[in-house]
Design a protein around this motif. Structure first.
Motif, PDB file in Angstrom:
ATOM      1  N   VAL A   1      23.411  32.480  32.380  1.00 57.49           N
ATOM      2  CA  VAL A   1      22.004  32.855  32.143  1.00 57.49           C
ATOM      3  C   VAL A   1      21.301  31.531  31.890  1.00 57.49           C
ATOM      4  O   VAL A   1      21.901  30.970  30.823  1.00 57.49           O
ATOM      5  N   ILE A   2      20.345  31.362  32.559  1.00 59.17           N
ATOM      6  CA  ILE A   2      19.541  30.123  32.479  1.00 59.17           C
ATOM      7  C   ILE A   2      18.217  30.567  31.587  1.00 59.17           C
ATOM      8  O   ILE A   2      17.552  29.707  30.811  1.00 59.17           O
ATOM      9  N   GLY A   3      17.477  31.587  32.161  1.00 61.39           N
ATOM     10  CA  GLY A   3      16.259  31.966  31.735  1.00 61.39           C
ATOM     11  C   GLY A   3      16.258  33.505  31.483  1.00 61.39           C
ATOM     12  O   GLY A   3      16.727  34.325  31.904  1.00 61.39           O
ATOM     13  N   PHE A   4      15.507  33.852  30.534  1.00 60.73           N
ATOM     14  CA  PHE A   4      15.177  35.102  29.756  1.00 60.73           C
ATOM     15  C   PHE A   4      13.738  35.465  29.902  1.00 60.73           C
ATOM     16  O   PHE A   4      12.972  34.960  29.423  1.00 60.73           O
ATOM     17  N   TRP A   5      13.489  36.053  31.169  1.00 58.58           N
ATOM     18  CA  TRP A   5      11.983  36.241  31.574  1.00 58.58           C
ATOM     19  C   TRP A   5      11.678  37.541  31.464  1.00 58.58           C
ATOM     20  O   TRP A   5      12.483  38.632  31.222  1.00 58.58           O
ATOM     21  N   GLU A   6      10.421  38.103  32.039  1.00 58.69           N
ATOM     22  CA  GLU A   6      10.125  39.641  31.899  1.00 58.69           C
ATOM     23  C   GLU A   6      10.122  40.181  33.076  1.00 58.69           C
ATOM     24  O   GLU A   6       9.476  39.855  34.029  1.00 58.69           O
ATOM     25  N   ASN A   7      10.407  41.670  32.972  1.00 59.10           N
ATOM     26  CA  ASN A   7      10.419  42.475  34.025  1.00 59.10           C
ATOM     27  C   ASN A   7       9.344  43.419  33.564  1.00 59.10           C
ATOM     28  O   ASN A   7       8.477  43.547  34.227  1.00 59.10           O
ATOM     29  N   GLY A   8       9.599  43.921  32.505  1.00 63.29           N
ATOM     30  CA  GLY A   8       8.404  44.672  31.788  1.00 63.29           C
ATOM     31  C   GLY A   8       8.891  46.212  31.082  1.00 63.29           C
ATOM     32  O   GLY A   8      10.160  46.285  31.282  1.00 63.29           O
ATOM     33  N   PHE A   9       7.891  46.988  30.481  1.00 62.03           N
ATOM     34  CA  PHE A   9       8.064  47.978  29.972  1.00 62.03           C
ATOM     35  C   PHE A   9       7.995  49.023  31.114  1.00 62.03           C
ATOM     36  O   PHE A   9       7.132  49.031  31.810  1.00 62.03           O
ATOM     37  N   ARG A  10       8.854  50.031  31.201  1.00 61.66           N
ATOM     38  CA  ARG A  10       9.081  50.818  32.244  1.00 61.66           C
ATOM     39  C   ARG A  10       8.234  52.180  32.168  1.00 61.66           C
ATOM     40  O   ARG A  10       8.377  52.769  30.967  1.00 61.66           O
ATOM     41  N   ASN A  11       7.803  52.868  33.020  1.00 60.77           N
ATOM     42  CA  ASN A  11       7.234  54.106  33.052  1.00 60.77           C
ATOM     43  C   ASN A  11       7.614  54.936  34.052  1.00 60.77           C
ATOM     44  O   ASN A  11       8.009  54.481  35.218  1.00 60.77           O
ATOM     45  N   ILE A  12       7.474  56.304  34.009  1.00 57.39           N
ATOM     46  CA  ILE A  12       7.902  57.183  35.159  1.00 57.39           C
ATOM     47  C   ILE A  12       6.778  57.580  35.985  1.00 57.39           C
ATOM     48  O   ILE A  12       5.581  58.025  35.392  1.00 57.39           O
ATOM     49  N   THR A  13       7.018  57.518  37.287  1.00 57.64           N
ATOM     50  CA  THR A  13       6.135  58.499  38.198  1.00 57.64           C
ATOM     51  C   THR A  13       6.964  59.407  39.241  1.00 57.64           C
ATOM     52  O   THR A  13       8.022  59.177  39.144  1.00 57.64           O
ATOM     53  N   ASN A  14       6.180  60.104  39.516  1.00 58.50           N
ATOM     54  CA  ASN A  14       6.572  61.330  40.506  1.00 58.50           C
ATOM     55  C   ASN A  14       5.627  62.169  41.199  1.00 58.50           C
ATOM     56  O   ASN A  14       4.203  61.741  41.072  1.00 58.50           O
ATOM     57  N   ALA A  15       6.142  63.028  41.878  1.00 54.72           N
ATOM     58  CA  ALA A  15       5.004  63.645  42.914  1.00 54.72           C
ATOM     59  C   ALA A  15       4.745  64.958  42.424  1.00 54.72           C
ATOM     60  O   ALA A  15       4.225  65.615  43.488  1.00 54.72           O
ATOM     61  N   LYS A  16       5.428  65.503  41.301  1.00 53.65           N
ATOM     62  CA  LYS A  16       5.390  66.943  41.129  1.00 53.65           C
ATOM     63  C   LYS A  16       4.514  67.325  39.845  1.00 53.65           C
ATOM     64  O   LYS A  16       3.581  68.146  40.085  1.00 53.65           O
ATOM     65  N   ARG A  17       4.625  66.763  38.818  1.00 51.87           N
ATOM     66  CA  ARG A  17       3.876  67.063  37.498  1.00 51.87           C
ATOM     67  C   ARG A  17       4.019  65.841  36.576  1.00 51.87           C
ATOM     68  O   ARG A  17       4.692  64.983  36.711  1.00 51.87           O
ATOM     69  N   PRO A  18       3.020  66.116  35.661  1.00 54.00           N
ATOM     70  CA  PRO A  18       2.955  65.065  34.500  1.00 54.00           C
ATOM     71  C   PRO A  18       4.362  64.984  33.756  1.00 54.00           C
ATOM     72  O   PRO A  18       4.666  66.269  33.458  1.00 54.00           O
TER      73      PRO A  18
ATOM     74  N   GLU B   1      21.097  15.891  35.347  1.00 51.59           N
ATOM     75  CA  GLU B   1      19.511  15.552  35.278  1.00 51.59           C
ATOM     76  C   GLU B   1      18.885  16.865  36.053  1.00 51.59           C
ATOM     77  O   GLU B   1      17.830  17.322  35.758  1.00 51.59           O
ATOM     78  N   VAL B   2      19.955  17.428  36.961  1.00 46.45           N
ATOM     79  CA  VAL B   2      19.224  18.476  37.696  1.00 46.45           C
ATOM     80  C   VAL B   2      19.179  19.689  36.979  1.00 46.45           C
ATOM     81  O   VAL B   2      18.181  20.467  37.123  1.00 46.45           O
ATOM     82  N   ARG B   3      20.238  20.078  36.343  1.00 45.04           N
ATOM     83  CA  ARG B   3      20.511  21.104  35.372  1.00 45.04           C
ATOM     84  C   ARG B   3      19.089  20.997  34.227  1.00 45.04           C
ATOM     85  O   ARG B   3      18.386  22.064  33.707  1.00 45.04           O
ATOM     86  N   THR B   4      18.833  19.849  33.749  1.00 43.47           N
ATOM     87  CA  THR B   4      17.866  19.660  32.548  1.00 43.47           C
ATOM     88  C   THR B   4      16.445  20.158  33.332  1.00 43.47           C
ATOM     89  O   THR B   4      15.577  20.909  32.723  1.00 43.47           O
ATOM     90  N   ILE B   5      16.199  19.570  34.418  1.00 38.89           N
ATOM     91  CA  ILE B   5      14.806  20.092  34.977  1.00 38.89           C
ATOM     92  C   ILE B   5      14.750  21.831  35.368  1.00 38.89           C
ATOM     93  O   ILE B   5      13.956  22.338  34.903  1.00 38.89           O
ATOM     94  N   ILE B   6      15.944  22.266  35.859  1.00 33.76           N
ATOM     95  CA  ILE B   6      15.845  23.682  36.116  1.00 33.76           C
ATOM     96  C   ILE B   6      15.799  24.449  34.731  1.00 33.76           C
ATOM     97  O   ILE B   6      14.938  25.450  34.710  1.00 33.76           O
ATOM     98  N   GLU B   7      16.395  24.119  33.442  1.00 33.21           N
ATOM     99  CA  GLU B   7      16.609  24.682  32.362  1.00 33.21           C
ATOM    100  C   GLU B   7      14.982  24.656  31.855  1.00 33.21           C
ATOM    101  O   GLU B   7      14.293  25.512  31.191  1.00 33.21           O
ATOM    102  N   ASP B   8      14.290  23.304  31.787  1.00 32.48           N
ATOM    103  CA  ASP B   8      12.984  22.985  31.459  1.00 32.48           C
ATOM    104  C   ASP B   8      11.910  23.808  32.259  1.00 32.48           C
ATOM    105  O   ASP B   8      11.021  24.603  31.804  1.00 32.48           O
ATOM    106  N   ALA B   9      12.113  24.073  33.488  1.00 34.50           N
ATOM    107  CA  ALA B   9      11.258  24.799  34.608  1.00 34.50           C
ATOM    108  C   ALA B   9      11.373  26.285  34.310  1.00 34.50           C
ATOM    109  O   ALA B   9      10.281  27.196  34.133  1.00 34.50           O
TER     110      ALA B   9
END
Length: 327
Positions: A139-156, A251-259
């Motif tokens: 694992v090189i980077g810990f990024w965001e997907n986000g907070f999850r919410n529920i959608t549906n076609a039937k009801r709240p 040197e390649v890994r350093t650039i990847i990790e900084d990016a």
């Protein structure tokens, strides 16, 4: 003459094999859809790294493949180990192979992005990243997907009882399936690329995702309700195959990790900026929005915590630290 032909053929094949080994185009993949935060952050990372390669006069470059062009997450994970994909952004499927990552599958554990940063520092890098490496994933980077919410076609959806009988798409995550079964739904694992059609045809009734994924995939066109649960905060992991990543020049890994670090901050800023805007766009697109009763979901989630503590290595230690950092 025959021996010379064999020699020339051998030299040619050896040359081709060497070229393959020394190829300097790195493939970067994500299954995220065009316009989503994951897609945009991965694209930003790729462009940033390529600029840094040029500045350093390093003869490497990255090629970005979004929207599952190189396969679904499960397939890409295997390709990382084989080295046919160099870097990939993975989310909910990785905990199935690295059980420690299921910390982020625990409902309502993460309170906000400040809390995320503390968990990253005190739990993710000391405990979870080394566990992933043992399974062959760097694992090189810990990024965001986000907070999850529920959608549906039937009801709240206000309480877990409202999920009874609903076919809710989940990622191919055993932990997410457990969660929605525990809440009374009928969880249906499915690749995200198949979700729109599944909802449109009624194969599934609903799904759960951050706003950015819901809007980018135009799910508001086939869903009537969005229920704000924020039940799980999902990180996105910039990942490589451990064995193949270690063969890249330092040197390649350093650039990847900084990016990667730069892309993380860019992604957090984008996520904060877009959150309210995307919610409003979903409502403007015809969805009815409600805020679910958090306590009822929290009360129904204790078995998931018990399972984590009992069955995940260092589960209690990680959970204790994560909960303490919220204070």
């Amino acid at each position: 003459m025959k021996n010379k032909t064999i020699t020339y053929t051998t030299i040619a094949l050896t040359s081709l094999m060497s070229s393959a080994v020394l190829a300097k185009d790195l493939k970067v993949a994500t299954s995220a859809q065009l316009g989503s935060l994951q897609y945009n952050t991965t694209q930003y990372f790729t462009e940033y790294a390529n600029e840094e390669f040029k500045k350093a006069d390093i003869d490497y470059s990255m090629k970005f493949f979004g929207a599952a062009q190189l396969g679904k997450d499960k397939d890409v994970q295997q390709k990382l180990k084989l080295g046919t994909v160099d870097l990939a952004l993975l989310t909910s499927t990785l905990p199935t192979h690295v059980s420690e990552m299921a910390l982020f599958e625990l409902p309502f554990l993460v309170s906000d992005r400040d809390h995320v940063a503390k968990i990253e520092e005190k739990v993710f890098w000391p405990y979870i990243a080394p566990a992933a490496e043992k399974k062959g994933y760097q694992v090189i980077g810990f990024w965001e997907n986000g907070f999850r919410n529920i959608t549906n076609a039937k009801r709240p959806i206000n309480t877990p009882e409202d999920l009874q009988g609903l076919k809710i798409r989940t990622p191919n995550s055993s932990w997410r399936v457990k969660m929605f079964k525990n809440w009374g739904a009928n969880p249906t694992p499915m690749s995200f690329s198949e979700v729109f059609i599944g909802l449109q045809t009624g194969v599934i009734d609903g799904q759960e995702n951050p706003y950015t994924n819901i809007y980018a995939a135009k799910l508001h066109e086939v869903q009537g309700y969005v229920s704000v649960t924020n039940h799980v905060y999902t990180p996105a992991y910039l990942t490589a195959g451990s064995r193949h990543y270690g063969k890249l020049p330092q040197e390649v890994r350093t650039i990847i990790e900084d990016a990667s670090k730069n892309a993380q901050q860019w992604g957090y800023q984008e996520a904060a900026r877009l959150e309210g805007e995307l919610r409003d766009k979903l409502v403007a697109g015809g969805m009815e929005l409600n805020v679910a009763d958090r306590k009822s979901f929290v009360d129904a989630s204790q078995p998931i915590y018990d399972d984590f503590v009992q069955n995940v290595n260092n589960g209690l230690a990680m959970l204790t630290i994560a909960m303490e950092t919220a204070e």
